[in-house]
Design an enzyme around this catalytic site. Structure first.
Site: not given
Length: 425
Positions: A129, A49, A52-53, A122
């Site tokens: 998140e 994940h 992907e960011h 990030e």
């Protein structure tokens, strides 16, 4: 051969698939990578994940802002998502800009710099998140449920990872994971819209033709366990998931389980909705679902209810689940089949849905599956086969997960007894 669908495998093993649809003005391009949370060692859980960011945070030729501005300058969109078994990157543009869409996807997957400043920012975005998910009880309860069903297994770990692990990620972590898992022979590029297959394949070969090939990461076979997770919270509602060992994508009962879930709790006419919400008013939200993997699956029910209502909800939910196999009616089976067939056929109206379905089918089955074949498999489901599937699934000992005020939630052993199981392993 499916009409308008063509596939080509490049020498590297990368599969290119197109679904030509000339009645629309847009093209959706998807890049599927067979790398998700299930492929991660525990010490880097969440890296799929996070990668992907980071793919959108700048390449050797474009900054993160330039990537965003370039796709939006033509009215397009660029995004991605990560699951337990794959990561998907996708772009939607007008037909004249499909070359740009593919070029941008190639750039972020081949040339990302993983700049240290961007990486630091990030990390904190992903941490936020994770914290948002933890603060959202009707979200985090599913992670608790999955962890309980597949304890100490990659399949049971959260897709987002955990805060300490995400904060440990470095440039080397991201680069090494991408180098080891993003392999041409585990990638599928699919497109739907007014796409010329041969021209699209030529573009893919130019952009991805020399994409590296690496050894496939090993994945452990799944081992489903019955169990119970409870987290007391001072909130208004109890959020619960009760689930059973389900079926894989390739299981003969896959479509039968989908029909079962639809009539059990899949819509407003379903048994759970009618009995528990409409007749008794015990919940605002209740539904069943089938979540399949390549070699395993889950059949589960989610419900959100009040602290006082939960003591009545659980017995009714268990009773409605136990009685399904012996009380099925032809009419509800046919109604559920009609809902599934409509879902398949309505999906044909969306280029994005078609491109995603095409990539997913090739990942799972190794080839495209026509809508006609899917509808035929739904049509072949009978009341008898649904009853047999219900007995198969509900004979497994369940997993339960609860978040909220739990003083009136009965014990896991009591729930097992209501479902016809004895306590213990």
């Amino acid at each position: 051969m499916i009409e308008n669908v063509r596939t080509t495998r490049l020498p590297s093993g990368l599969v290119v698939a197109t679904d030509r649809l000339d009645t629309v003005e847009s093209v959706t391009v998807n890049v599927w990578v067979n790398a998700g949370a299930r492929h991660e060692p525990a010490e880097i859980n969440g890296i799929s994940h996070f990668l992907e960011h980071m793919a959108f945070k700048g390449t050797h030729t474009r900054s993160a802002r330039q990537i965003a501005e370039e796709i939006e300058a033509v009215g397009g969109s660029l995004n991605a998502y990560t699951s337990r078994e794959n990561t998907a990157y996708y772009a939607k543009v007008l037909k004249a800009d499909q070359g740009l869409a593919l070029e941008l996807l190639a750039d972020i997957l081949r040339n990302s710099t993983f700049d240290e400043e961007e990486l630091a920012r990030e990390r904190e975005v992903v941490v936020q998140e994770i914290l948002w998910a933890i603060d959202t009880p009707d979200d985090i309860v599913f992670d608790y449920f999955q962890e309980t069903a597949f304890p100490n297994q990659a399949l049971g770990r959260p897709v987002l990872g955990t805060v300490p692990v995400v904060r440990s990620f470095t440039q080397d972590t991201v680069r090494d994971y991408m180098r080891n898992t993003y392999s041409a022979d585990r990638m599928i590029i699919s497109a739907c819209g007014p796409v010329d297959h041969d021209a699209f394949v030529a573009r893919v070969a130019e952009q991805f033709g020399d994409f590296p090939v690496t050894a496939a990461p090993s994945i452990e076979p799944p081992a489903f366990h019955s169990g119970d997770w409870r987290e007391e919270r001072d909130i208004e509602q109890v959020h619960m998931v009760m689930g059973f060992e389900g079926v894989s994508y390739t299981d003969p009962d896959y479509y039968t389980a989908a029909v079962l879930s639809t009539l059990h709790g899949g819509g407003m006419s379903s048994r759970l909705f009618q009995e528990i919400r409409e007749k008794r008013g015990l919940v605002y939200s209740i539904y069943s679902y089938v979540s399949s993997h390549l070699d395993s699956g889950i059949y589960a029910v989610y419900a959100g209810t009040g602290q006082n209502e939960v003591s009545e909800l659980i017995p009714v939910l268990c009773e409605e689940t136990v009685r399904v196999a012996d009380t099925l009616e032809d009419g509800e089976v046919e109604r559920a089949k009609a809902q599934l067939k409509a879902s398949v056929l309505m999906g044909l109206e969306s280029p994005s849905s078609r491109a995603e379905t095409l990539g997913r089918q090739i990942q799972i089955y190794g080839h495209p599956v026509s809508s006609k074949e899917m509808v035929e498999k739904v049509e072949a489901v009978t009341r008898e086969s649904v009853a047999a599937c219900a007995r198969r699934i509900f004979s497994t000992k369940p997993v339960t997960a609860f978040v909220g005020p739990l003083s009136r939630v009965e014990s896991h052993d009591s729930i097992l007894a209501r479902l016809g199981h004895t306590a213990g392993a």
